[in-house]
Write a protein that holds these residues in place. Sequence first.
Motif, short mmCIF file in Angstrom:
data_model
loop_
_atom_site.label_atom_id
_atom_site.label_comp_id
_atom_site.label_asym_id
_atom_site.label_seq_id
_atom_site.Cartn_x
_atom_site.Cartn_y
_atom_site.Cartn_z
N HIS A 43 0.84 -1.20 0.00
CA HIS A 43 0.00 0.00 0.00
C HIS A 43 0.87 1.24 0.00
O HIS A 43 2.07 1.18 0.25
CB HIS A 43 -0.95 0.02 1.22
CG HIS A 43 -0.25 0.20 2.53
ND1 HIS A 43 -0.13 -0.81 3.46
CD2 HIS A 43 0.36 1.28 3.10
CE1 HIS A 43 0.52 -0.38 4.52
NE2 HIS A 43 0.83 0.90 4.33
N HIS A 44 0.24 2.38 -0.31
CA HIS A 44 0.81 3.70 -0.08
C HIS A 44 0.07 4.31 1.11
O HIS A 44 -0.93 3.76 1.58
CB HIS A 44 0.65 4.59 -1.31
CG HIS A 44 1.43 4.12 -2.50
ND1 HIS A 44 2.81 4.22 -2.57
CD2 HIS A 44 1.05 3.55 -3.66
CE1 HIS A 44 3.22 3.75 -3.73
NE2 HIS A 44 2.18 3.32 -4.41
N LEU A 45 0.54 5.44 1.59
CA LEU A 45 -0.10 6.04 2.76
C LEU A 45 -1.58 6.34 2.50
O LEU A 45 -2.42 6.10 3.36
CB LEU A 45 0.63 7.33 3.15
CG LEU A 45 0.06 8.05 4.37
CD1 LEU A 45 0.22 7.19 5.62
CD2 LEU A 45 0.73 9.41 4.56
N LEU A 46 -1.90 6.85 1.31
CA LEU A 46 -3.28 7.23 0.98
C LEU A 46 -3.82 6.37 -0.17
O LEU A 46 -4.48 6.88 -1.08
CB LEU A 46 -3.35 8.71 0.62
CG LEU A 46 -2.96 9.69 1.72
CD1 LEU A 46 -3.12 11.13 1.24
CD2 LEU A 46 -3.78 9.47 2.99
N SER A 47 -3.58 5.07 -0.09
CA SER A 47 -4.01 4.18 -1.17
C SER A 47 -5.51 4.19 -1.39
O SER A 47 -5.99 3.98 -2.50
CB SER A 47 -3.56 2.74 -0.88
OG SER A 47 -2.17 2.60 -1.07
#
Length: 263
Positions: A43-47
Amino acid sequence: MNPGRIVAITASRRYHPWPGYVLGFALGGFFDGILLHQILQWHHLLSAINGDDIRFQVAVDGYFHALMYVIAAVGLWMLWASRRNAVGISGRLLFAGILIGFGAWHMVDAALSHWLLGIHRIRMDSSSPLFWDLLWLGLFGLVPVILGWIMGGPRDDEAATGRSSAATRALVTVLVLSGGAFGIWPLKSSEFTTVLFAPGTGQDRVVRSLAAVDAQLVWTDSSGELAVVRLADGRSGWRLFKHGAILVTGAGLPAGCFNNLRT
């Protein structure tokens, strides 16, 4: 009760390993960013927010790393300032604090990011995200906190909370700086550099900027402002800042997750 144990309990209540808590919290953030954002790329921080905009995702990840650097810097300052304390904390309590802070990061991340705000889950591609959330919370949240609590308990043979030695402080400093360095220079070897240009730069200017530093374009997003390039041997990524780049991996800035970008 043993007098030494009474003194140890009193000291442990009076002198809390706050430098350890803060440094452990920062290390938890580094661990999350390096392992989940870079290596596993789960994931990314704001996926969960505008997930198809890769440019947005990697930019936010970079700012997340920047925040972890600030927290780590505060923790290091607290650690070295503790030398002036008349009693200070022992190396054992310091490492106990780091474990608790590390676990606290994952507990806060789970409660806030996964469930309250819903900005990402541990595995965005999983059909059972709650399973991975709980597994990660248990392994890297609850277990370190419990171990830190046990390690930080008073000892019968410890009459007082002695000053943490210079060797212990140095070891912890190296540990934190190493975690930060891995956030800038990825763990796996990469011949690529990821460059983020300011919004509105335009593809034509990006191409001219890369040509000016002899960088070979490997990949670019639809805007042309997020590019993966191969630098010529001996060329430094710092030169790209002179040509409109705002973030460059491997140039000493908190954007190491960019190098491992999954398209």
